[in-house]
Design a protein around this motif. Sequence first.
Motif, PDB file in Angstrom:
ATOM      1  N   GLY A   1       0.815  -1.224   0.000  1.00 23.44           N
ATOM      2  CA  GLY A   1       0.000   0.000   0.000  1.00 23.44           C
ATOM      3  C   GLY A   1       0.838   1.259   0.000  1.00 23.44           C
ATOM      4  O   GLY A   1       0.438   2.268   0.565  1.00 23.44           O
ATOM      5  N   THR A   2       1.990   1.219  -0.672  1.00 24.02           N
ATOM      6  CA  THR A   2       2.893   2.371  -0.680  1.00 24.02           C
ATOM      7  C   THR A   2       3.137   2.943  -2.073  1.00 24.02           C
ATOM      8  O   THR A   2       4.089   3.681  -2.270  1.00 24.02           O
ATOM      9  CB  THR A   2       4.255   1.971  -0.066  1.00 24.02           C
ATOM     10  OG1 THR A   2       4.780   0.860  -0.809  1.00 24.02           O
ATOM     11  CG2 THR A   2       4.094   1.600   1.402  1.00 24.02           C
ATOM     12  N   ARG A   3       2.292   2.601  -3.017  1.00 24.60           N
ATOM     13  CA  ARG A   3       2.456   3.112  -4.381  1.00 24.60           C
ATOM     14  C   ARG A   3       2.352   4.636  -4.359  1.00 24.60           C
ATOM     15  O   ARG A   3       1.500   5.201  -3.677  1.00 24.60           O
ATOM     16  CB  ARG A   3       1.363   2.505  -5.272  1.00 24.60           C
ATOM     17  CG  ARG A   3       1.496   2.863  -6.723  1.00 24.60           C
ATOM     18  CD  ARG A   3       0.485   2.078  -7.542  1.00 24.60           C
ATOM     19  NE  ARG A   3       0.114   2.836  -8.726  1.00 24.60           N
ATOM     20  CZ  ARG A   3      -0.926   2.564  -9.482  1.00 24.60           C
ATOM     21  NH1 ARG A   3      -1.697   1.544  -9.198  1.00 24.60           N
ATOM     22  NH2 ARG A   3      -1.193   3.305 -10.536  1.00 24.60           N
ATOM     23  N   ARG A   4       3.220   5.311  -5.106  1.00 23.20           N
ATOM     24  CA  ARG A   4       3.265   6.771  -5.083  1.00 23.20           C
ATOM     25  C   ARG A   4       2.805   7.421  -6.374  1.00 23.20           C
ATOM     26  O   ARG A   4       2.413   8.590  -6.375  1.00 23.20           O
ATOM     27  CB  ARG A   4       4.683   7.230  -4.775  1.00 23.20           C
ATOM     28  CG  ARG A   4       5.145   6.784  -3.399  1.00 23.20           C
ATOM     29  CD  ARG A   4       6.560   7.215  -3.107  1.00 23.20           C
ATOM     30  NE  ARG A   4       6.716   8.647  -3.296  1.00 23.20           N
ATOM     31  CZ  ARG A   4       7.877   9.214  -3.564  1.00 23.20           C
ATOM     32  NH1 ARG A   4       8.959   8.508  -3.685  1.00 23.20           N
ATOM     33  NH2 ARG A   4       7.947  10.525  -3.728  1.00 23.20           N
ATOM     34  N   TRP A   5       2.916   6.703  -7.497  1.00 23.51           N
ATOM     35  CA  TRP A   5       2.639   7.320  -8.788  1.00 23.51           C
ATOM     36  C   TRP A   5       1.489   6.638  -9.490  1.00 23.51           C
ATOM     37  O   TRP A   5       1.296   5.427  -9.377  1.00 23.51           O
ATOM     38  CB  TRP A   5       3.881   7.260  -9.676  1.00 23.51           C
ATOM     39  CG  TRP A   5       5.039   7.988  -9.070  1.00 23.51           C
ATOM     40  CD1 TRP A   5       5.193   9.345  -8.960  1.00 23.51           C
ATOM     41  CD2 TRP A   5       6.191   7.416  -8.472  1.00 23.51           C
ATOM     42  NE1 TRP A   5       6.373   9.636  -8.340  1.00 23.51           N
ATOM     43  CE2 TRP A   5       7.010   8.464  -8.021  1.00 23.51           C
ATOM     44  CE3 TRP A   5       6.622   6.107  -8.263  1.00 23.51           C
ATOM     45  CZ2 TRP A   5       8.215   8.263  -7.381  1.00 23.51           C
ATOM     46  CZ3 TRP A   5       7.834   5.897  -7.624  1.00 23.51           C
ATOM     47  CH2 TRP A   5       8.613   6.960  -7.196  1.00 23.51           C
ATOM     48  N   CYS A   6       0.770   7.417 -10.281  1.00 25.19           N
ATOM     49  CA  CYS A   6      -0.340   6.855 -11.045  1.00 25.19           C
ATOM     50  C   CYS A   6       0.176   5.876 -12.086  1.00 25.19           C
ATOM     51  O   CYS A   6      -0.503   4.906 -12.417  1.00 25.19           O
ATOM     52  CB  CYS A   6      -1.155   7.965 -11.708  1.00 25.19           C
ATOM     53  SG  CYS A   6      -0.252   8.913 -12.955  1.00 25.19           S
ATOM     54  N   SER A   7       1.385   6.124 -12.578  1.00 19.17           N
ATOM     55  CA  SER A   7       2.000   5.256 -13.571  1.00 19.17           C
ATOM     56  C   SER A   7       3.498   5.245 -13.348  1.00 19.17           C
ATOM     57  O   SER A   7       4.138   6.299 -13.365  1.00 19.17           O
ATOM     58  CB  SER A   7       1.702   5.765 -14.987  1.00 19.17           C
ATOM     59  OG  SER A   7       2.541   5.128 -15.928  1.00 19.17           O
ATOM     60  N   MET A   8       4.048   4.075 -13.133  1.00 24.26           N
ATOM     61  CA  MET A   8       5.496   3.964 -12.985  1.00 24.26           C
ATOM     62  C   MET A   8       6.188   4.325 -14.295  1.00 24.26           C
ATOM     63  O   MET A   8       7.282   4.894 -14.289  1.00 24.26           O
ATOM     64  CB  MET A   8       5.863   2.544 -12.550  1.00 24.26           C
ATOM     65  CG  MET A   8       7.286   2.400 -12.101  1.00 24.26           C
ATOM     66  SD  MET A   8       7.579   3.484 -10.699  1.00 24.26           S
ATOM     67  CE  MET A   8       9.332   3.655 -10.827  1.00 24.26           C
ATOM     68  N   ASP A   9       5.540   4.037 -15.422  1.00 30.41           N
ATOM     69  CA  ASP A   9       6.133   4.320 -16.729  1.00 30.41           C
ATOM     70  C   ASP A   9       6.236   5.808 -17.023  1.00 30.41           C
ATOM     71  O   ASP A   9       7.125   6.228 -17.750  1.00 30.41           O
ATOM     72  CB  ASP A   9       5.325   3.651 -17.844  1.00 30.41           C
ATOM     73  CG  ASP A   9       5.398   2.142 -17.785  1.00 30.41           C
ATOM     74  OD1 ASP A   9       6.368   1.620 -17.209  1.00 30.41           O
ATOM     75  OD2 ASP A   9       4.486   1.493 -18.321  1.00 30.41           O
ATOM     76  N   VAL A  10       5.324   6.596 -16.477  1.00 28.67           N
ATOM     77  CA  VAL A  10       5.328   8.025 -16.784  1.00 28.67           C
ATOM     78  C   VAL A  10       5.798   8.822 -15.563  1.00 28.67           C
ATOM     79  O   VAL A  10       6.936   9.262 -15.497  1.00 28.67           O
ATOM     80  CB  VAL A  10       3.935   8.504 -17.263  1.00 28.67           C
ATOM     81  CG1 VAL A  10       3.953   9.993 -17.567  1.00 28.67           C
ATOM     82  CG2 VAL A  10       3.508   7.724 -18.493  1.00 28.67           C
ATOM     83  N   CYS A  11       4.942   8.996 -14.586  1.00 29.69           N
ATOM     84  CA  CYS A  11       5.270   9.841 -13.431  1.00 29.69           C
ATOM     85  C   CYS A  11       6.401   9.256 -12.591  1.00 29.69           C
ATOM     86  O   CYS A  11       7.287   9.989 -12.141  1.00 29.69           O
ATOM     87  CB  CYS A  11       4.024  10.065 -12.578  1.00 29.69           C
ATOM     88  SG  CYS A  11       2.773  11.062 -13.413  1.00 29.69           S
ATOM     89  N   GLY A  12       6.401   7.965 -12.367  1.00 27.67           N
ATOM     90  CA  GLY A  12       7.468   7.338 -11.587  1.00 27.67           C
ATOM     91  C   GLY A  12       8.801   7.453 -12.281  1.00 27.67           C
ATOM     92  O   GLY A  12       9.828   7.750 -11.661  1.00 27.67           O
ATOM     93  N   ASN A  13       8.821   7.245 -13.578  1.00 23.89           N
ATOM     94  CA  ASN A  13      10.044   7.356 -14.354  1.00 23.89           C
ATOM     95  C   ASN A  13      10.568   8.793 -14.350  1.00 23.89           C
ATOM     96  O   ASN A  13      11.768   9.026 -14.219  1.00 23.89           O
ATOM     97  CB  ASN A  13       9.801   6.868 -15.781  1.00 23.89           C
ATOM     98  CG  ASN A  13      11.078   6.677 -16.554  1.00 23.89           C
ATOM     99  OD1 ASN A  13      12.111   6.330 -16.000  1.00 23.89           O
ATOM    100  ND2 ASN A  13      11.004   6.916 -17.854  1.00 23.89           N
ATOM    101  N   GLN A  14       9.665   9.757 -14.470  1.00 24.10           N
ATOM    102  CA  GLN A  14      10.079  11.164 -14.435  1.00 24.10           C
ATOM    103  C   GLN A  14      10.703  11.506 -13.087  1.00 24.10           C
ATOM    104  O   GLN A  14      11.709  12.214 -13.009  1.00 24.10           O
ATOM    105  CB  GLN A  14       8.890  12.077 -14.716  1.00 24.10           C
ATOM    106  CG  GLN A  14       8.444  12.057 -16.158  1.00 24.10           C
ATOM    107  CD  GLN A  14       7.153  12.837 -16.379  1.00 24.10           C
ATOM    108  OE1 GLN A  14       6.531  13.345 -15.454  1.00 24.10           O
ATOM    109  NE2 GLN A  14       6.735  12.928 -17.639  1.00 24.10           N
ATOM    110  N   ALA A  15      10.108  11.001 -11.994  1.00 23.80           N
ATOM    111  CA  ALA A  15      10.644  11.254 -10.655  1.00 23.80           C
ATOM    112  C   ALA A  15      12.029  10.643 -10.505  1.00 23.80           C
ATOM    113  O   ALA A  15      12.938  11.272  -9.936  1.00 23.80           O
ATOM    114  CB  ALA A  15       9.693  10.704  -9.602  1.00 23.80           C
TER     115      ALA A  15
END
Length: 185
Positions: free
Chosen positions: A161-175
Amino acid sequence: MATSTIRFRQGAGRLCLDFIRTLRWPGTPSEAEELPDAAALAAWIGQFGPLEVSPSESVGVAEAHALREAIRDLVDAARTGRRHATESGAAVNRAAAHATPIPAVDGTGRLRWHADDPVAASLSLIARDALDLVTSPAAARLRACAGPRCGALFLDNSRPGTRRWCSMDVCGNQAKKTNLRRREA
């Protein structure tokens, strides 16, 4: 049909959350409407729902926008623990009361869906999904994307339950790229 040319973001974890993502950056100067007309609404329904809808049938754009805002209010209330506006609950209840698509197997063995009013039936599915979400334990796992330019809502289905981004491919990758550049600088 326009569904092959218009693509909408998906992966929020619930149909109703993907639907409210059609208004990007709400309440900001960058607000962007992804359902501006009947053709866009028909394309969204074609991508996410079981029905094919022609743009001429999609006369419910204003109703779709109103439902989206009512669902957003219910989801925000569930996420933050505040009470939702009674009008929002009533609007979602009204949309959920419409008939939903009816499945049937055709002569070739394929599943086909039918509705007398495909737009209202599709909006009913979305409204029912929202009602189920905000009244279930899953509401505790509603999150807003940590991406600084995003903020889209999603359902955190990760085990911890610790997911931070709506999409790892987009927002997570940018972070990750931003953090790497910061460390290298």
